[in-house]
Design an enzyme around this catalytic site. Structure first.
Site, short mmCIF file in Angstrom:
data_model
loop_
_atom_site.label_atom_id
_atom_site.label_comp_id
_atom_site.label_asym_id
_atom_site.label_seq_id
_atom_site.Cartn_x
_atom_site.Cartn_y
_atom_site.Cartn_z
N HIS A 64 -43.94 14.14 -9.81
CA HIS A 64 -45.21 13.51 -10.15
C HIS A 64 -46.09 14.48 -10.92
O HIS A 64 -45.90 15.69 -10.86
CB HIS A 64 -45.93 13.03 -8.88
CG HIS A 64 -46.17 14.13 -7.88
ND1 HIS A 64 -45.19 14.55 -7.01
CD2 HIS A 64 -47.25 14.89 -7.63
CE1 HIS A 64 -45.66 15.52 -6.26
NE2 HIS A 64 -46.91 15.75 -6.62
N GLY A 65 -47.06 13.91 -11.62
CA GLY A 65 -47.98 14.75 -12.35
C GLY A 65 -49.18 13.99 -12.89
O GLY A 65 -49.11 12.79 -13.12
#
Length: 148
Positions: A64-65
């Site tokens: 994720h980011g």
């Protein structure tokens, strides 16, 4: 967050390492119009992995980011038959990825979505459905999970 569609799922992702899998996930995000720059999002995912593996355990990772290139919160799913080393917390190789992207200002969205996913990932039946389901089954499972 928009509901997942079949184009958000790849049940036969190619690659034998983190870089190649994350690069393909970034490409899928670009193809779906969720991001403006696949290279920038790939760098965001790689940086997150460098800080600490997103390998949750039981063969599942949640890369994720947050990035300025993300237009709206999104979730993607990918799977492959051969598991690969992801430096997961339980030491198991990973063959399922639930990828999350949120805009730079999306801290609250990211925490909420990851929390929802983590509450499900601890259940063996949920993982089994991710690992064995066809596109329609995985799509229904993730959309139901993320809308609850």
């Amino acid at each position: 967050m928009a509901a997942l569609t079949a184009s958000c799922i790849d049940l036969n992702i190619q690659g034998n390492g983190a870089y190649s899998v994350l690069k393909q996930l970034a490409t899928i995000a670009l193809q779906n119009g969720f991001i403006t720059d696949s290279h920038q999002f790939l760098q965001t995912l790689l940086l997150r992995e460098k800080m600490h593996s997103t390998g949750f355990g039981s063969g599942v990772a949640v890369p994720h980011g947050k990035s300025a290139c993300v237009k709206q919160p999104f979730v993607l799913f990918a799977r492959k038959a051969q598991a690969i080393d992801w430096k997961a917390s339980d030491g198991e190789d990973v063959n399922c990825w639930i990828c999350l992207g949120v805009p730079q200002s999306g801290e609250e969205d990211q925490v909420k979505i990851i929390g929802t996913l983590c509450r499900k990932i601890i259940h063996k039946e949920f993982i089994h459905q991710l690992q064995q389901g066809d596109t329609d089954q995985v799509l229904a499972l993730l959309n139901q999970t993320l809308s609850s």
